[in-house]
Design a protein around this motif. Structure first.
Motif, PDB file in Angstrom:
ATOM      1  N   GLN A  45      -8.651  -2.449 -62.354  1.00  0.00           N
ATOM      2  CA  GLN A  45      -9.551  -1.862 -63.559  1.00  0.00           C
ATOM      3  C   GLN A  45      -9.816  -3.304 -64.505  1.00  0.00           C
ATOM      4  OE1 GLN A  45      -6.659   1.246 -64.670  1.00  0.00           O
ATOM      5  NE2 GLN A  45      -7.765   2.640 -63.795  1.00  0.00           N
ATOM      6  N   ARG A  47     -12.500  -5.171 -65.023  1.00  0.00           N
ATOM      7  CA  ARG A  47     -13.724  -5.208 -65.996  1.00  0.00           C
ATOM      8  C   ARG A  47     -13.828  -4.272 -66.743  1.00  0.00           C
ATOM      9  NH1 ARG A  47     -18.349  -7.571 -66.342  1.00  0.00           N
ATOM     10  NH2 ARG A  47     -20.121  -6.702 -66.584  1.00  0.00           N
ATOM     11  N   THR A  48     -13.488  -3.032 -66.559  1.00  0.00           N
ATOM     12  CA  THR A  48     -13.546  -1.905 -67.569  1.00  0.00           C
ATOM     13  C   THR A  48     -12.910  -2.064 -68.786  1.00  0.00           C
ATOM     14  OG1 THR A  48     -14.132  -0.441 -65.841  1.00  0.00           O
ATOM     15  CG2 THR A  48     -13.321   0.693 -67.715  1.00  0.00           C
ATOM     16  N   LEU A  49     -11.521  -2.452 -68.537  1.00  0.00           N
ATOM     17  CA  LEU A  49     -10.518  -2.891 -69.577  1.00  0.00           C
ATOM     18  C   LEU A  49     -10.822  -3.947 -70.296  1.00  0.00           C
ATOM     19  CD1 LEU A  49      -8.007  -1.593 -71.083  1.00  0.00           C
ATOM     20  CD2 LEU A  49      -6.656  -2.922 -69.358  1.00  0.00           C
ATOM     21  N   THR A 102      -1.655  -1.234 -67.843  1.00  0.00           N
ATOM     22  CA  THR A 102      -1.379  -0.122 -68.212  1.00  0.00           C
ATOM     23  C   THR A 102      -0.359  -0.351 -69.388  1.00  0.00           C
ATOM     24  OG1 THR A 102      -1.590   1.211 -66.101  1.00  0.00           O
ATOM     25  CG2 THR A 102      -0.332   2.275 -68.008  1.00  0.00           C
ATOM     26  N   PHE A 156      -7.740   6.093 -71.428  1.00  0.00           N
ATOM     27  CA  PHE A 156      -8.047   5.049 -70.386  1.00  0.00           C
ATOM     28  C   PHE A 156      -6.556   5.251 -69.530  1.00  0.00           C
ATOM     29  CE2 PHE A 156      -7.309   0.996 -68.353  1.00  0.00           C
ATOM     30  CZ  PHE A 156      -8.635   0.749 -67.865  1.00  0.00           C
ATOM     31  N   GLU A 160      -2.110   8.054 -65.785  1.00  0.00           N
ATOM     32  CA  GLU A 160      -1.558   6.737 -65.124  1.00  0.00           C
ATOM     33  C   GLU A 160       0.135   6.627 -65.118  1.00  0.00           C
ATOM     34  OE1 GLU A 160      -3.088   3.847 -63.864  1.00  0.00           O
ATOM     35  OE2 GLU A 160      -4.966   5.388 -63.697  1.00  0.00           O
TER      36      GLU A 160
END
Length: 182
Positions: A45, A47-49, A102, A156, A160
């Motif tokens: 993740q 790029r998104t984060l 995370t 986000f 998780e």
């Protein structure tokens, strides 16, 4: 400096300036931590984060400037050194620790929530103890920004968490079988 005559005593102004410098210190440390995690994040993740943390870093940068300007408006001087920030902040640093993605997000959520709780207290103090509704309103806006950033981060990582057996838990919310049928 010319004496201010804005309807607050010197003691009231000094009180809210102290609250604002405390908030400035917390937000600045969170800005540093957010930028560090922006640099260090890895994984599927990324790029998104990476982009989310950059957005939040920019918002925190704007917030620190606004808080410092509010201190100046009230005739004070903002904290501006690393030593002052560490002394005045309630957030903790964790040098040398690079958590996984995370955990980074969870740590940022925790820090935002510390700031939100602190701001709630400062809003009450600004209004009730120091009679400064302008600062109370300013801090309310700041708190709302942190609430939104914390929500984005919580969203986000929602789902998780890992169960004690190492497996991802099943969704706790089920869509009824009849959903989507006419």
């Amino acid at each position: 400096m010319r004496k201010l005559n804005i309807g607050l005593t010197e003691k009231e102004r000094e009180g809210v300036i102290g609250l604002l410098n405390s908030s400035l210190s917390n937000v600045y440390l969170l800005l540093i931590k957010t930028k560090k995690y922006h640099w260090d994040v890895v994984g599927p993740q990324f790029r998104t984060l990476h982009m989310l943390l950059d957005e939040q870093y920019q918002a925190l940068s704007t917030a620190t400037d606004s808080i410092a300007e509010r201190v100046r408006i009230l005739g004070g001087f903002p904290a501006g050194t690393a030593a002052e920030f560490i002394q005045l902040a309630s957030l903790e640093e964790h040098p040398g620790v690079i958590p996984n993605a995370t955990e980074m997000v969870a740590k940022l959520v925790d820090d935002h929530e510390i700031i939100i709780r602190s701001l709630r207290e400062q809003i009450d103090q600004s209004s009730e103890e120091f009679h400064d509704e302008g600062t109370a309103d300013f801090l309310t806006g700041l708190m709302e920004q942190h609430e939104e950033m914390a929500w984005m981060l919580r969203s986000f990582i929602e789902g998780e968490s890992v169960a004690p057996d190492g497996n991802l838990p099943q969704a706790t919310k089920k869509v009824p079988a009849s959903a989507g049928k006419n």
